[in-house]
Design an enzyme around this catalytic site. Sequence first.
Site, PDB file in Angstrom:
ATOM      1  N   SER A 213       0.803  -1.225   0.000  1.00  0.00           N
ATOM      2  CA  SER A 213       0.000   0.000   0.000  1.00  0.00           C
ATOM      3  C   SER A 213       0.836   1.276   0.000  1.00  0.00           C
ATOM      4  O   SER A 213       0.288   2.364  -0.163  1.00  0.00           O
ATOM      5  CB  SER A 213      -0.950   0.015   1.205  1.00  0.00           C
ATOM      6  OG  SER A 213      -0.240   0.009   2.419  1.00  0.00           O
ATOM      7  N   LYS A 256      -6.287   3.547   8.616  1.00  0.00           N
ATOM      8  CA  LYS A 256      -5.411   4.532   7.986  1.00  0.00           C
ATOM      9  C   LYS A 256      -6.074   5.907   7.950  1.00  0.00           C
ATOM     10  O   LYS A 256      -5.411   6.931   8.153  1.00  0.00           O
ATOM     11  CB  LYS A 256      -5.048   4.078   6.568  1.00  0.00           C
ATOM     12  CG  LYS A 256      -4.183   2.821   6.537  1.00  0.00           C
ATOM     13  CD  LYS A 256      -3.955   2.351   5.110  1.00  0.00           C
ATOM     14  CE  LYS A 256      -3.135   1.077   5.080  1.00  0.00           C
ATOM     15  NZ  LYS A 256      -2.923   0.570   3.708  1.00  0.00           N
TER      16      LYS A 256
END
Length: 334
Positions: A213, A256
């Site tokens: 990611s 996140k």
Amino acid sequence: MFITTANVLHTIPPALEDRMETIRLPGYLRDEKIQIAKKFLVPKQLEANGLVDLGVTFSQAALVRIIEDYTREAGVRNVEREIANICRKIAREHAAGKRVTKNVTPAAVKRFLGMARFLSQEVETESRVGVATGLAWTSVGGEILTVEVLTMKGDGNLILTGKLGEVMQESAKAALSYAKAHAADLGIDQERLENIDIHIHVPEGAIPKDGPSAGVAMATALVSALTGKATRPNVAMTGEITLGGKVLPIGGLNEKAVAAHRAKLTTLVIPSRNEKDVGEFPKQVTRDLKIELVDSLDQVFALAFEGWDEHVAKPEEHAGESRPEAPLSPSAPH
């Protein structure tokens, strides 16, 4: 029926996990932790330590100090432990006949718990060349991940540091291959690429890091270093990349997003195919963060760089011009 809890799934045997229904719960926001501490944890520990009749109180600033400087977790287990630690020491003051601390302030927290154990995550507040803000998922919730890229005279080598795992190293190599393949479109001098070494570093090198990611952040920091264009400091990004520049979906997005909100960032760039996850964000996060959905690195660069459209409008001008050497520090002026 058995109900079990865990911080991570990879430690659960696959055969057992296959027979379980997994319910993912995001970490608490700071304000949520404060309210839980006020309404439940503090009253519980005051009663457990016999301090109710003494009129002991915890100020909100003291609770914030405990949450930010002495714990780092998605839940509130350690917050309760530190509150209990303070309450026991106040009870000891009372038992010893000393003056009892009735109002727990940030100064009292430091006196009882010692120096802060965790430093607040520092996010860039100024535009910098060769730096991008990514996001990572950990067992204690989301974290800010700063990616730094530095160029220097060399032979075209790629240097990777910061205790990066195999998948993250592959993301860095994919970002470099994309930059080389699209050098003319990005305004990068192709000949210069052959005469420099590129160093990609992710700080906090003692902590292992892995996963795909960070590909978007690595590509952005790399293009920033190679073009000399500074990134916007208030933008965080996450997503896996392909060699063709497409942005693929990732996991752990809820945590996140909470990390980006905690760091007081204003824009969050995520893959379009993660749009379904936005509905799970806490309302406070969606209210304060501008969510940008992207499918390609071109869209990411337009959001990450000031004046990117003008920069790539005439790529032939950039490809042919002689560029000065990139700054020897990511913080150097651009």
